[in-house]
Design a protein around this motif. Structure first.
Motif, PDB file in Angstrom:
ATOM      1  N   VAL B 277       0.874  -1.170   0.000  1.00  0.00           N
ATOM      2  CA  VAL B 277       0.000   0.000   0.000  1.00  0.00           C
ATOM      3  C   VAL B 277       0.913   1.221   0.000  1.00  0.00           C
ATOM      4  N   TRP B 278       0.891   1.938  -1.093  1.00  0.00           N
ATOM      5  CA  TRP B 278       1.784   3.084  -1.238  1.00  0.00           C
ATOM      6  C   TRP B 278       1.175   4.326  -0.617  1.00  0.00           C
ATOM      7  N   LYS B 279       2.044   5.234  -0.231  1.00  0.00           N
ATOM      8  CA  LYS B 279       1.579   6.559   0.177  1.00  0.00           C
ATOM      9  C   LYS B 279       1.023   7.271  -1.061  1.00  0.00           C
ATOM     10  N   ALA B 280       0.391   8.442  -0.870  1.00  0.00           N
ATOM     11  CA  ALA B 280      -0.044   9.265  -2.007  1.00  0.00           C
ATOM     12  C   ALA B 280       1.194   9.600  -2.841  1.00  0.00           C
ATOM     13  N   GLU B 281       1.046   9.640  -4.146  1.00  0.00           N
ATOM     14  CA  GLU B 281       2.186   9.808  -5.047  1.00  0.00           C
ATOM     15  C   GLU B 281       3.024  11.036  -4.708  1.00  0.00           C
ATOM     16  N   ALA B 282       2.375  12.084  -4.249  1.00  0.00           N
ATOM     17  CA  ALA B 282       3.107  13.316  -3.907  1.00  0.00           C
ATOM     18  C   ALA B 282       4.094  13.070  -2.772  1.00  0.00           C
ATOM     19  N   ASP B 283       3.866  12.014  -1.988  1.00  0.00           N
ATOM     20  CA  ASP B 283       4.721  11.743  -0.828  1.00  0.00           C
ATOM     21  C   ASP B 283       5.773  10.679  -1.102  1.00  0.00           C
ATOM     22  N   TRP B 284       5.869  10.212  -2.358  1.00  0.00           N
ATOM     23  CA  TRP B 284       6.907   9.238  -2.673  1.00  0.00           C
ATOM     24  C   TRP B 284       8.282   9.894  -2.620  1.00  0.00           C
ATOM     25  N   GLY B 285       9.220   9.127  -2.175  1.00  0.00           N
ATOM     26  CA  GLY B 285      10.595   9.629  -2.116  1.00  0.00           C
ATOM     27  C   GLY B 285      11.557   8.464  -2.217  1.00  0.00           C
ATOM     28  N   PRO B 286      12.873   8.725  -2.212  1.00  0.00           N
ATOM     29  CA  PRO B 286      13.853   7.642  -2.341  1.00  0.00           C
ATOM     30  C   PRO B 286      14.024   6.883  -1.018  1.00  0.00           C
ATOM     31  N   THR B 287      12.957   6.251  -0.573  1.00  0.00           N
ATOM     32  CA  THR B 287      12.965   5.547   0.710  1.00  0.00           C
ATOM     33  C   THR B 287      11.913   4.448   0.705  1.00  0.00           C
ATOM     34  N   LEU B 288      12.171   3.399   1.488  1.00  0.00           N
ATOM     35  CA  LEU B 288      11.189   2.308   1.616  1.00  0.00           C
ATOM     36  C   LEU B 288       9.893   2.818   2.245  1.00  0.00           C
ATOM     37  N   GLU B 289       9.957   3.993   2.861  1.00  0.00           N
ATOM     38  CA  GLU B 289       8.751   4.548   3.485  1.00  0.00           C
ATOM     39  C   GLU B 289       7.754   5.059   2.448  1.00  0.00           C
ATOM     40  N   SER B 290       8.135   5.053   1.147  1.00  0.00           N
ATOM     41  CA  SER B 290       7.134   5.371   0.120  1.00  0.00           C
ATOM     42  C   SER B 290       6.011   4.337   0.167  1.00  0.00           C
ATOM     43  N   ILE B 291       6.345   3.126   0.600  1.00  0.00           N
ATOM     44  CA  ILE B 291       5.312   2.119   0.873  1.00  0.00           C
ATOM     45  C   ILE B 291       4.869   2.333   2.317  1.00  0.00           C
ATOM     46  N   ARG B 292       3.561   2.587   2.486  1.00  0.00           N
ATOM     47  CA  ARG B 292       3.079   2.833   3.854  1.00  0.00           C
ATOM     48  C   ARG B 292       3.205   1.549   4.671  1.00  0.00           C
ATOM     49  N   TYR B 293       2.685   0.471   4.097  1.00  0.00           N
ATOM     50  CA  TYR B 293       2.756  -0.845   4.733  1.00  0.00           C
ATOM     51  C   TYR B 293       2.238  -1.863   3.730  1.00  0.00           C
ATOM     52  N   PHE B 294       2.209  -3.111   4.108  1.00  0.00           N
ATOM     53  CA  PHE B 294       1.578  -4.156   3.292  1.00  0.00           C
ATOM     54  C   PHE B 294       0.261  -4.527   3.957  1.00  0.00           C
ATOM     55  N   GLU B 295      -0.727  -4.914   3.127  1.00  0.00           N
ATOM     56  CA  GLU B 295      -2.009  -5.341   3.692  1.00  0.00           C
ATOM     57  C   GLU B 295      -2.408  -6.692   3.088  1.00  0.00           C
ATOM     58  N   ALA B 296      -3.243  -7.416   3.823  1.00  0.00           N
ATOM     59  CA  ALA B 296      -3.668  -8.746   3.367  1.00  0.00           C
ATOM     60  C   ALA B 296      -4.481  -8.618   2.083  1.00  0.00           C
ATOM     61  N   THR B 297      -4.275  -9.565   1.134  1.00  0.00           N
ATOM     62  CA  THR B 297      -5.039  -9.541  -0.119  1.00  0.00           C
ATOM     63  C   THR B 297      -6.304 -10.379  -0.014  1.00  0.00           C
ATOM     64  N   GLY B 298      -6.349 -11.283   0.927  1.00  0.00           N
ATOM     65  CA  GLY B 298      -7.502 -12.171   1.047  1.00  0.00           C
ATOM     66  C   GLY B 298      -7.361 -13.442   0.228  1.00  0.00           C
ATOM     67  N   GLU B 299      -6.286 -13.564  -0.582  1.00  0.00           N
ATOM     68  CA  GLU B 299      -6.061 -14.807  -1.327  1.00  0.00           C
ATOM     69  C   GLU B 299      -5.740 -15.938  -0.334  1.00  0.00           C
ATOM     70  N   PRO B 300      -5.871 -17.179  -0.792  1.00  0.00           N
ATOM     71  CA  PRO B 300      -5.499 -18.299   0.098  1.00  0.00           C
ATOM     72  C   PRO B 300      -4.013 -18.239   0.460  1.00  0.00           C
ATOM     73  N   ASP B 301      -3.674 -18.671   1.672  1.00  0.00           N
ATOM     74  CA  ASP B 301      -2.270 -18.686   2.114  1.00  0.00           C
ATOM     75  C   ASP B 301      -1.469 -19.661   1.249  1.00  0.00           C
ATOM     76  N   ARG B 302      -0.164 -19.390   1.134  1.00  0.00           N
ATOM     77  CA  ARG B 302       0.723 -20.358   0.473  1.00  0.00           C
ATOM     78  C   ARG B 302       1.159 -21.387   1.514  1.00  0.00           C
ATOM     79  N   PRO B 303       1.260 -22.654   1.086  1.00  0.00           N
ATOM     80  CA  PRO B 303       1.665 -23.676   2.059  1.00  0.00           C
ATOM     81  C   PRO B 303       3.101 -23.442   2.541  1.00  0.00           C
ATOM     82  N   PHE B 304       3.365 -23.912   3.751  1.00  0.00           N
ATOM     83  CA  PHE B 304       4.665 -23.683   4.392  1.00  0.00           C
ATOM     84  C   PHE B 304       5.827 -24.166   3.521  1.00  0.00           C
TER      85      PHE B 304
END
Lengths: 345, 311
Positions: B277-304
């Motif tokens: 989940v990315w921040k608003a495009e205006a807030d993108w920068g040369p940092t991993l913080e351009s991604i706010r966080y990851f969120e669940a997609t709801g797809e089935p889990d991958r097996p271990f």
């Protein structure tokens, strides 16, 4: 002592600002050293590096530098927060055990990221010396003045050292300063002129060691280590005679130095220090001293000492010398000194 | 393109325990007095030492010394108005490093008489001596040592800050990766030897030590390999605890990326599918913080078994 030799050496050119980061510097130089001997990382018995986290300002920066090595399968690895010459010492000691027959030693440093003269202040005795913030040039200036006062040298002698090293550096493609010595008109910390001080630069180097038959198989003319030792003096500057280097003399004697070598590579970042080292080593009148141009032409801090070992060894490997002495220093005013004597057999 | 570069500062505030000898030295400086230590062979050292640096033998005691001394060697500083010098205090056998002021560069000479000038406000540190200045002949009095001084019994702690400024530079490949973040792209790169794709893109394969291929854009979806729930507060935190920090194996990558995962921490699982989940495009920068966080997609889990290699 086991028969152990330097069989390979690689270095990056020393430049005011390296384009790559530490990983890129390490990858370049380690690959070059291994490739020229046809070795892969998993052929290497022991790996040891020298660097200082203070140069990049990042704790444990040496751990990320391992990315440039390719440490898989997991390598036997060690690190010293010192010039790579001391990493080479550790590798040499490790090879004495006899269970491993190759070692890779690398060093890297980017002095350009911070103010190196001030960073070096952080290594001083922390209670009564460092808080006064004398920088590296100031302390080298005290030592230079002490030499003048003792009538052990003149400023003309300093100039001669600079002139000779800078002339030699003209022929060294890895050197940072490749121009004749300038006029002495830039006072830094009296009596030092800017030309008496080392250039600030970034670089990396890698040396490969091997034992006995493995060394002979890898290299036509290995640079055998006759002996090597390092000695240290007190960190209280006021309790040392700054005009002398008893630690260099003791290390040289222990390393089996008999007064005569064809080539000597001395790690003297400041020109007066070369005069002190020469005296501690009995003059070195017959030796070709610093054919590389020495630390006055290229001083990637944490790498300069390992380059001395590499350059001295390369002179033997290439057949330009039969015996060579390599010296490395650490700490203010030549506090800690390492000497290795190398020879063709 | 030039590597990215940024100012950076380290600022460590060390607290150093002084012990009985340096503790007494600093306590005396606070009182405007200087002490030395006496070695077993009779030499007197300033600054004092618990042990004789020549042979490691224990010092035999502390003694008050004169505030006057002789200049041994010096270096005039380019800032203009002072020199660093080594000064042998009268009656002692070692030299003290300090600043010399109140003289011209040309006036300094070996053996010059100097006297300590104490700071008005003293805090029990070497700077309590502000500097040394040339001493008049009438100021150089007895060179006899003063009375013995006992070691300090209480603990004394000296705060010594270490502040260093840097201009750090990312390497070429890391700069590529960070510039990708500023464009909304996650860049990885492939090793030509083992064909594994690393993310973030790195200069060399960490396994094979060969230079990697040019960076490529990776998918924004991936799988949580392992995670930790952060339940404590600490300085610099971006989210209020509890929150999840996870290793995320992006689709098509062989190494996992560390990032945050949104939602109820109790629902986070190994093998769970997530997307950036990315921040608003205006807030993108040369940092991993351009991604706010990851969120669940709801797809089935991958097996271990499918993520086991990447833990």
């Amino acid at each position: 002592m086991a028969d152990i030799a330097i069989v390979g050496f690689a270095q990056t050119p020393t430049r005011p600002q390296s384009q790559g980061d530490e990983v890129e510097l390490v990858q370049a130089v380690v690959s070059q050293a291994r490739d020229q001997l046809g070795l892969r990382q998993d052929d290497i018995g022991f790996t040891c590096s020298g660097s200082s986290d203070f140069l990049s300002g990042r704790p444990f920066s040496f751990v990320s530098a391992v990315d440039g090595l390719g440490a898989w399968p997991p390598a036997r690895e060690s690190h010293v927060e010192m010039d790579g010459a001391w990493a080479l010492f550790e590798a040499w000691v490790r090879l004495q055990h006899g269970d491993l027959d190759t070692a890779l030693v690398y060093a890297f440093g980017q002095s350009s990221l911070g103010a190196i003269e001030k960073i070096l202040t952080a290594q001083l005795e922390p209670y009564t010396t460092a808080p006064l913030t004398p920088d590296a040039n100031a302390l080298a200036g005290l030592q230079a003045q002490a030499l003048l006062l003792a009538k052990d040298a003149t400023e003309a002698d300093f100039a001669k050292v600079v002139s000779r090293n800078r002339r030699a550096g003209l022929d060294n493609p890895h050197a940072q300063l490749r121009s004749p010595a300038p006029a002495r008109n830039q006072p830094v910390a009296s009596p030092l002129d800017a030309s008496d001080c080392p250039p600030v630069g970034d670089g990396a180097a890698c040396v490969i060691l091997a034992r006995g038959d493995r060394a002979r198989a890898l290299c036509e003319r290995p640079a055998w280590i006759r002996g090597m030792d390092h000695r240290i003096e007190t960190h209280h500057l006021g309790q040392r005679n700054l005009c002398q280097s008893p630690s260099t003399a003791a290390a040289a004697q222990s390393a089996g130095f008999d007064g005569h070598v064809d080539v000597a590579e001395l790690h003297a970042p400041y020109s007066p220090q070369e005069l002190i080292l020469r005296r501690a080593l009995g003059g070195l009148e017959t030796a070709n001293v610093n054919p590389s141009g020495g630390a006055l032409c290229a001083n990637p801090v944490m790498v300069t000492g390992l380059i001395r070992l590499g350059e001295a060894a390369q002179a033997i490997i290439d057949g330009r010398a039969t015996t060579a002495l390599a010296h490395a220093t650490s700490g203010p005013c030549l506090q800690h000194n390492l000497v290795a004597v190398l020879e063709a057999r | 393109m030039k590597p990215l570069s940024a100012p950076y500062q380290i600022d460590y505030h060390y607290k150093r325990s002084l012990g009985p000898v340096l503790g007494r030295f600093m306590a005396e400086l606070e009182q405007g007095q200087i002490i030395g230590s006496r070695c077993q062979d009779g030499r007197v050292l300033v600054p004092p030492s618990e042990f004789d640096p020549r042979d490691g033998s224990e010092s035999s005691g502390l003694v008050r010394v004169a505030a006057t001394g002789r200049l041994e060697t010096w270096s005039w500083q380019p800032q203009g108005d002072f020199a660093f010098g080594l000064i042998r205090l009268d009656g002692t056998d070692s030299a003290l490093l300090h600043r010399i002021q109140g003289a011209q560069a040309s006036e300094l000479h070996q053996g010059m008489g100097l006297i300590a000038v104490f700071a008005d406000e003293r805090r029990g540190q070497i700077d309590d001596i502000d500097h040394f200045r040339p001493a008049g002949t009438d100021e150089i009095t007895a060179t006899d040592l003063g009375e013995p001084v006992p070691p300090l019994t209480e603990d004394r702690v000296l705060k010594i800050p270490l502040v260093l400024d840097y201009q750090i530079r990312a390497g070429a490949t890391t700069s590529d990766f960070l510039r990708g973040m500023a464009r909304g792209e996650i860049l990885g790169n492939r090793c030509p030897q083992c064909h594994k794709v690393q993310v973030p893109a790195r200069p060399a394969c960490t396994t094979c030590s060969v230079l990697c291929e040019s960076p490529q854009i990776l998918d924004e979806t991936g799988t949580i390999t392992t995670f930790s729930i952060i339940r404590i507060e600490f300085p610099g935190q971006r989210l209020a605890p509890p929150y999840v920090c996870a290793w995320i194996l992006l689709d098509g990558a062989d190494t996992a990326l560390l990032h945050l995962v949104s939602g109820d921490p109790e629902n986070v699982r190994m093998g769970q599918r997530v997307r950036a989940v990315w921040k608003a495009e205006a807030d993108w920068g040369p940092t991993l913080e351009s991604i706010r966080y990851f969120e669940a997609t709801g797809e089935p889990d991958r097996p271990f078994e499918e993520i086991a290699e990447h833990l």
